[in-house]
Design a protein around this motif. Structure first.
Motif, PDB file in Angstrom:
ATOM      1  N   SER A   1       0.822  -1.211   0.000  1.00 43.67           N
ATOM      2  CA  SER A   1       0.000   0.000   0.000  1.00 43.67           C
ATOM      3  C   SER A   1       0.855   1.260   0.000  1.00 43.67           C
ATOM      4  CB  SER A   1      -0.933   0.006   1.217  1.00 43.67           C
ATOM      5  OG  SER A   1      -1.822   1.087   1.146  1.00 43.67           O
ATOM      6  N   ASP A   2       1.921   1.254  -0.799  1.00 42.73           N
ATOM      7  CA  ASP A   2       2.777   2.429  -0.905  1.00 42.73           C
ATOM      8  C   ASP A   2       2.168   3.430  -1.886  1.00 42.73           C
ATOM      9  OD1 ASP A   2       4.652   1.424   0.828  1.00 42.73           O
ATOM     10  OD2 ASP A   2       5.842   0.471  -0.738  1.00 42.73           O
TER      11      ASP A   2
ATOM     12  N   VAL B   1     -12.063   9.236 -16.838  1.00 39.45           N
ATOM     13  CA  VAL B   1     -12.086  10.677 -16.572  1.00 39.45           C
ATOM     14  C   VAL B   1     -12.321  10.932 -15.087  1.00 39.45           C
ATOM     15  CG1 VAL B   1     -13.423  12.797 -16.929  1.00 39.45           C
ATOM     16  CG2 VAL B   1     -12.795  11.377 -18.890  1.00 39.45           C
ATOM     17  N   GLU B   2     -13.272  10.220 -14.504  1.00 33.47           N
ATOM     18  CA  GLU B   2     -13.585  10.400 -13.084  1.00 33.47           C
ATOM     19  C   GLU B   2     -12.413   9.987 -12.198  1.00 33.47           C
ATOM     20  OE1 GLU B   2     -18.401   9.648 -13.578  1.00 33.47           O
ATOM     21  OE2 GLU B   2     -17.005   7.964 -13.375  1.00 33.47           O
ATOM     22  N   ARG B   3     -11.746   8.917 -12.567  1.00 33.60           N
ATOM     23  CA  ARG B   3     -10.600   8.439 -11.784  1.00 33.60           C
ATOM     24  C   ARG B   3      -9.465   9.465 -11.799  1.00 33.60           C
ATOM     25  NH1 ARG B   3      -8.628   3.572  -9.941  1.00 33.60           N
ATOM     26  NH2 ARG B   3     -10.572   2.589 -10.594  1.00 33.60           N
ATOM     27  N   PHE B   4      -9.108   9.966 -12.966  1.00 31.96           N
ATOM     28  CA  PHE B   4      -8.052  10.964 -13.073  1.00 31.96           C
ATOM     29  C   PHE B   4      -8.444  12.251 -12.350  1.00 31.96           C
ATOM     30  CE2 PHE B   4      -6.057   8.487 -16.488  1.00 31.96           C
ATOM     31  CZ  PHE B   4      -4.713   8.769 -16.285  1.00 31.96           C
TER      32      PHE B   4
ATOM     33  N   GLY C   1       3.075   8.033 -19.965  1.00 27.22           N
ATOM     34  CA  GLY C   1       1.705   7.548 -20.017  1.00 27.22           C
ATOM     35  C   GLY C   1       1.429   6.581 -18.881  1.00 27.22           C
ATOM     36  N   LEU C   2       0.261   6.693 -18.280  1.00 24.63           N
ATOM     37  CA  LEU C   2      -0.098   5.865 -17.133  1.00 24.63           C
ATOM     38  C   LEU C   2      -1.024   4.752 -17.590  1.00 24.63           C
ATOM     39  CD1 LEU C   2      -0.825   8.729 -14.568  1.00 24.63           C
ATOM     40  CD2 LEU C   2       1.284   7.393 -14.813  1.00 24.63           C
ATOM     41  N   ARG C   3      -0.551   3.509 -17.478  1.00 21.70           N
ATOM     42  CA  ARG C   3      -1.412   2.372 -17.831  1.00 21.70           C
ATOM     43  C   ARG C   3      -2.534   2.213 -16.817  1.00 21.70           C
ATOM     44  NH1 ARG C   3       3.735   0.164 -19.136  1.00 21.70           N
ATOM     45  NH2 ARG C   3       3.937  -0.307 -21.350  1.00 21.70           N
ATOM     46  N   GLY C   4      -2.198   2.394 -15.541  1.00 22.91           N
ATOM     47  CA  GLY C   4      -3.194   2.269 -14.498  1.00 22.91           C
ATOM     48  C   GLY C   4      -3.058   3.407 -13.515  1.00 22.91           C
ATOM     49  N   VAL C   5      -4.171   3.848 -12.983  1.00 22.74           N
ATOM     50  CA  VAL C   5      -4.156   4.934 -12.008  1.00 22.74           C
ATOM     51  C   VAL C   5      -4.880   4.444 -10.762  1.00 22.74           C
ATOM     52  CG1 VAL C   5      -4.765   7.322 -11.544  1.00 22.74           C
ATOM     53  CG2 VAL C   5      -4.187   6.632 -13.856  1.00 22.74           C
ATOM     54  N   GLY C   6      -4.117   3.899  -9.826  1.00 20.47           N
ATOM     55  CA  GLY C   6      -4.699   3.469  -8.567  1.00 20.47           C
ATOM     56  C   GLY C   6      -4.753   4.640  -7.599  1.00 20.47           C
ATOM     57  N   LEU C   7      -5.902   4.824  -6.964  1.00 26.17           N
ATOM     58  CA  LEU C   7      -6.028   5.912  -6.002  1.00 26.17           C
ATOM     59  C   LEU C   7      -5.276   5.561  -4.728  1.00 26.17           C
ATOM     60  CD1 LEU C   7      -9.786   6.871  -6.396  1.00 26.17           C
ATOM     61  CD2 LEU C   7      -7.801   7.791  -7.595  1.00 26.17           C
ATOM     62  N   TRP C   8      -4.759   6.579  -4.060  1.00 23.64           N
ATOM     63  CA  TRP C   8      -4.002   6.384  -2.820  1.00 23.64           C
ATOM     64  C   TRP C   8      -4.482   7.405  -1.803  1.00 23.64           C
ATOM     65  CZ3 TRP C   8      -0.628   8.897   0.489  1.00 23.64           C
ATOM     66  CH2 TRP C   8       0.111   8.074   1.359  1.00 23.64           C
ATOM     67  N   ASP C   9      -5.196   6.920  -0.777  1.00 25.91           N
ATOM     68  CA  ASP C   9      -5.695   7.795   0.282  1.00 25.91           C
ATOM     69  C   ASP C   9      -6.412   8.995  -0.335  1.00 25.91           C
ATOM     70  OD1 ASP C   9      -6.178   8.674   2.841  1.00 25.91           O
ATOM     71  OD2 ASP C   9      -4.226   9.630   3.102  1.00 25.91           O
ATOM     72  N   ALA C  10      -7.378   8.710  -1.189  1.00 24.17           N
ATOM     73  CA  ALA C  10      -7.988   9.762  -2.002  1.00 24.17           C
ATOM     74  C   ALA C  10      -9.464   9.979  -1.695  1.00 24.17           C
ATOM     75  CB  ALA C  10      -7.806   9.434  -3.486  1.00 24.17           C
ATOM     76  N   GLU C  11      -9.859   9.782  -0.448  1.00 23.00           N
ATOM     77  CA  GLU C  11     -11.271   9.956  -0.102  1.00 23.00           C
ATOM     78  C   GLU C  11     -11.740  11.378  -0.392  1.00 23.00           C
ATOM     79  OE1 GLU C  11     -14.282   9.427   3.761  1.00 23.00           O
ATOM     80  OE2 GLU C  11     -12.165   8.852   3.894  1.00 23.00           O
TER      81      GLU C  11
ATOM     82  N   LEU D   1     -14.748   4.540  -4.115  1.00 21.68           N
ATOM     83  CA  LEU D   1     -14.718   4.515  -2.657  1.00 21.68           C
ATOM     84  C   LEU D   1     -14.292   3.147  -2.139  1.00 21.68           C
ATOM     85  CD1 LEU D   1     -17.851   6.528  -1.453  1.00 21.68           C
ATOM     86  CD2 LEU D   1     -15.448   7.197  -1.316  1.00 21.68           C
ATOM     87  N   ARG D   2     -14.814   2.066  -2.756  1.00 21.70           N
ATOM     88  CA  ARG D   2     -14.424   0.717  -2.338  1.00 21.70           C
ATOM     89  C   ARG D   2     -12.936   0.490  -2.560  1.00 21.70           C
ATOM     90  NH1 ARG D   2     -19.357  -0.881  -4.918  1.00 21.70           N
ATOM     91  NH2 ARG D   2     -18.159  -1.491  -6.774  1.00 21.70           N
ATOM     92  N   GLU D   3     -12.449   0.946  -3.689  1.00 22.31           N
ATOM     93  CA  GLU D   3     -11.022   0.794  -3.989  1.00 22.31           C
ATOM     94  C   GLU D   3     -10.173   1.519  -2.963  1.00 22.31           C
ATOM     95  OE1 GLU D   3      -7.981   2.573  -7.307  1.00 22.31           O
ATOM     96  OE2 GLU D   3      -9.858   1.703  -8.044  1.00 22.31           O
ATOM     97  N   ASN D   4     -10.578   2.728  -2.628  1.00 21.81           N
ATOM     98  CA  ASN D   4      -9.823   3.509  -1.652  1.00 21.81           C
ATOM     99  C   ASN D   4      -9.864   2.849  -0.274  1.00 21.81           C
ATOM    100  OD1 ASN D   4      -8.366   6.167  -1.386  1.00 21.81           O
ATOM    101  ND2 ASN D   4      -9.897   6.447   0.221  1.00 21.81           N
ATOM    102  N   GLU D   5     -11.002   2.293   0.103  1.00 17.93           N
ATOM    103  CA  GLU D   5     -11.126   1.612   1.390  1.00 17.93           C
ATOM    104  C   GLU D   5     -10.259   0.354   1.433  1.00 17.93           C
ATOM    105  OE1 GLU D   5     -15.280   0.924   1.708  1.00 17.93           O
ATOM    106  OE2 GLU D   5     -15.701   2.874   2.637  1.00 17.93           O
ATOM    107  N   ARG D   6     -10.263  -0.422   0.348  1.00 14.62           N
ATOM    108  CA  ARG D   6      -9.452  -1.650   0.307  1.00 14.62           C
ATOM    109  C   ARG D   6      -7.970  -1.323   0.439  1.00 14.62           C
ATOM    110  NH1 ARG D   6     -13.062  -3.304  -3.846  1.00 14.62           N
ATOM    111  NH2 ARG D   6     -11.555  -2.638  -5.421  1.00 14.62           N
TER     112      ARG D   6
END
Length: 376
Positions: free
Chosen positions: A118-119, A145-148, A272-282, A335-340
């Motif tokens: 979870s870095d 779009v929403e994720r970015f 270019g970003l293949r994946g954009v995982g949220l990090w502490d982004a509530e 939100l689920r992704e951020n919580e996990r």
């Protein structure tokens, strides 16, 4: 003490150059000067990181471009690793020169890494604008779009959505429809169609970015490098052809470079970003879905999950058509992704999530039984 006038901000030069550089052109202001004062008393000089490469970085300093070793500030915490856009205190001279410390970041664009620890990974520091490039060469992905947008809001920078390759959509009505869809997916964010091929929107974008620091984000093939070249006014970034089949291409930018813009301001181009995982982004998710957060304040229950609860203002908005169901599903997903992600390193949070999940299951069964009515 240091040259902060509006002199030349050119990007060419060599380490150890004695020609004066304008730190103001790279974002230096009175606030940074005040923060830096204790380090100036120690004989250090300020430098802004324009590129990081294998334990070293290139900086712009009052006397020109310099290369410095980052060994002394390499921490265990990946969030404190030297990053493009950082302001630093660096040796005034020496071979090698060392970065001695990082000044506190005003903003930081952070995504989660692929590790199970979870870095967070800092993509750029001290950006005022987060420019999200979305290519019109492919079908518009509103979920992306929403994720970015959530990522940008969380950073503290102001998001700006740029629909690149607008020349591929010659029909004005179709283009207007795409802009409108994007605006719906990003409330409160400016959406600007741009074509690097025809120049449409480039001057307008340059005017928006003329003050402060902008970071350019997007998937590979979104046209970021071409757009960066158009904004800078010369071919500073490599551009490669994209595939006709899906509008994607190989990563043309492999490092994060800070580039001065002729109209003022500086631009950080990113790979270019293949994946954009949220990090502490509530907080970022809340801003990206501001209309849902506003509706939630009118729900009957303060802990409403917007699933089956009576008196839910969010579900009522879906029923009357004022809120697209797709928006709610995307909101829940992020939100689920951020919580996990948070739960990976927080045992107490994991237990709370399991308890909440069981309570929602029980409530869901109860509401279904009420709808069916008494058993005969």
């Amino acid at each position: 003490m240091f040259n902060t006038s509006s002199g030349s901000s050119g990007s060419s030069g060599s380490s150890g150059s004695t020609s004066p550089y304008s730190l103001a052109a790279y974002g230096w202001d009175d606030g940074w000067a005040e923060t830096f004062a204790p380090y100036a008393a120690r004989g250090l000089v300020p430098g802004r990181v324009i590129r990081v490469d294998r334990g070293q970085c290139d900086l712009v300093t009052p006397s020109g471009l310099a290369r410095a070793d980052t060994e002394l500030v390499t921490p265990r915490d990946p969030m404190r690793i030297v990053c493009t856009g950082d302001w630093t205190a660096v040796d005034a001279e020496g071979d090698p020169r060392y970065v001695r410390t990082l000044l506190p970041r005003r903003t930081a664009l952070v995504r989660s890494t692929s590790s199970k620890r979870s870095d967070g990974q800092v993509l750029a520091a001290n950006a005022d604008h987060a420019v999200i490039a979305v290519s019109l060469a492919a079908e518009l992905d509103l979920g992306r779009v929403e994720r970015f947008t959530a990522l940008a809001w969380e950073s503290g920078a102001q998001p700006l959505l740029v629909l690149t390759k607008a020349d591929l959509v010659p029909d004005p009505d179709t283009l207007a429809h795409l802009v409108s869809d994007t605006e719906t997916a990003a409330p409160g964010v400016r959406v600007l169609p741009v074509s690097s091929a025809t120049g449409e929107g480039v001057d307008e974008l340059g005017a928006v970015l003329a003050s402060g620091t902008a970071v350019l984000l997007g998937q590979s093939g979104a046209g970021k490098s071409t757009l960066a070249n158009a904004l800078v006014g010369e071919a500073v970034q490599d551009v490669r052809a994209i595939r006709d089949s899906d509008g994607k291409g190989r990563h043309t930018t492999t490092t994060r470079d800070l580039l001065p813009l002729p109209s003022g301001g500086v631009l950080i181009d990113t790979p270019g970003l293949r994946g954009v995982g949220l990090w502490d982004a509530e907080g970022g998710v809340a801003q990206a879905f501001a209309e849902i957060e506003e509706l939630a304040e009118r729900c009957r229950f303060p802990d409403c999950a917007h699933e089956v609860e009576p008196g839910c203002a969010v579900l009522a908005a879906i029923d009357d058509g004022s809120l697209p169901e797709r928006r709610l599903e995307s909101y829940r997903k992020l939100l689920r992704e951020n919580e996990r992600l948070a739960a990976r390193t927080d045992a107490r949070l994991r237990a709370e999530l399991r308890r909440d999940w069981k309570q929602r299951q029980t409530l869901g069964r109860h509401m279904m039984e009420r709808k069916r009515g008494p058993k005969r």
